[in-house]
Design an enzyme around this catalytic site. Structure first.
Site, mmCIF file in Angstrom:
data_model
loop_
_atom_site.group_PDB
_atom_site.id
_atom_site.type_symbol
_atom_site.label_atom_id
_atom_site.label_comp_id
_atom_site.label_asym_id
_atom_site.label_seq_id
_atom_site.Cartn_x
_atom_site.Cartn_y
_atom_site.Cartn_z
ATOM 1 N N GLY A 12 36.772 64.803 42.860
ATOM 2 C CA GLY A 12 37.657 65.044 43.831
ATOM 3 C C GLY A 12 36.969 66.144 44.809
ATOM 4 N N ASN A 13 37.715 66.721 45.645
ATOM 5 C CA ASN A 13 37.314 67.623 46.604
ATOM 6 C C ASN A 13 38.300 68.673 46.737
ATOM 7 O OD1 ASN A 13 38.476 67.246 49.070
ATOM 8 N ND2 ASN A 13 37.528 65.167 48.556
ATOM 9 N N ARG A 14 37.630 69.950 47.367
ATOM 10 C CA ARG A 14 38.507 71.075 47.649
ATOM 11 C C ARG A 14 39.600 70.975 48.806
ATOM 12 N NH1 ARG A 14 36.741 74.920 44.278
ATOM 13 N NH2 ARG A 14 34.478 74.994 43.654
ATOM 14 N N SER A 15 39.561 69.954 49.408
ATOM 15 C CA SER A 15 40.488 69.890 50.580
ATOM 16 C C SER A 15 42.020 70.012 50.055
ATOM 17 C CB SER A 15 40.445 68.434 51.045
ATOM 18 O OG SER A 15 41.663 68.228 52.161
ATOM 19 N N ALA B 117 39.427 64.510 53.791
ATOM 20 C CA ALA B 117 38.054 64.737 53.162
ATOM 21 C C ALA B 117 37.911 63.468 52.194
ATOM 22 C CB ALA B 117 37.794 66.123 52.394
#
Ligand code: CTP
Ligand code: CA
Length: 225
Positions: free
Chosen positions: A33-36, A100
């Site tokens: 995943g990512n930090r969005s 993102a």
């Protein structure tokens, strides 16, 4: 609420907007995943709706409560987001990509939980489709607005994306160490289009979204008189 001034009205304009992160499964219990947080995208969706647009929001997983838009489509992976967008793009006038989206996904998700064994584990990743580029290349293409979150050389990379993806506008911000962007309440943006630009200074994301929505509306209307 007061109705927006003529120049920034999006009355009757059909907006499709992506927001949030995507999750790319590794196995039934894990993902990349990512930090969005999705906050900027949700705020922008609401600001565009406030200007009179009919907004369809395609969102990756977030902890946010659903914003007041006309339709909310929840997705998890980049491929799901891609499918949700491509099936709706013919019905939109304005496409805004704030999501993102993971550039890569694990080649295949394991059927069962991956067990711990050797000292090293190598993951094989494959490219995801670029949703924004595909939308911008479709015919007839809607008015397209992209985002670019960069850790350095913001203007260079953003202008490169504006040109290479054939976008109408791009909003760029610096992310990472000590700056706005992901996981923050505030953000600043530099917005570029083919023959102009505007800096929106550091402010809370709700206000920033309202200012960006007004700027998008202005540029959109200049194209569709
Ligand atoms: N985007 C998209 N689909 C993808 C990747 C990105 O729609 N698979 C969109 C994002 O929503 C954003 C814009 O493209 O509006 C730019 O995303 P960004 O990650 O900054 O650019 P990339 O082209 O993926 O390049 P890189 O990550 O290498 O900087
Ligand atoms: Ca990317």
């Amino acid at each position: 609420a007061l109705s927006p001034p003529e120049a920034s009205s999006l009355k009757g304009v059909r907006v499709l907007l992506t927001a949030g992160p995507t999750r790319e499964p590794l196995d039934p219990v894990r993902f990349l995943g990512n930090r969005s947080s999705g906050r900027m995208g949700y705020a922008l969706a609401e600001s565009l709706a406030d200007l009179g647009a009919r907004v369809v929001l395609v969102s990756g997983p977030t902890a946010l409560t659903g914003p007041s838009v006309d339709e909310l489509v929840r997705v998890e992976t980049a491929l799901e987001m891609h499918a949700a967008v491509m099936s709706r793009v013919v019905d939109c006038d304005l496409f805004v990509a704030t999501a993102a989206v993971a550039d890569y996904r694990p080649e295949r998700a394991a059927e069962g939980k991956i067990k711990k064994s050797s000292e090293e584990l190598t993951l094989r990743l494959v490219r995801n489709p670029d949703i924004l580029s595909e939308v911008a290349a479709s015919t007839p293409a809607p008015f397209t607005v992209g985002f670019a979150a960069e850790t350095d050389r913001v203007a260079d990379y953003a202008l490169g994306k504006l040109r290479d993806k054939r976008l109408d506008m791009i909003a760029a911000n610096l992310v990472g160490a000590e700056r706005g962007g992901f996981e923050r309440d505030e953000n600043a943006l530099s917005v570029y289009w083919s023959d102009g630009s505007r800096d929106l200074p550091m402010m809370n994301k709700t206000r920033l979204a309202a200012e960006l929505a007004a700027l998008i509306a202005e540029r959109y209307r200049e194209r569709h008189v």
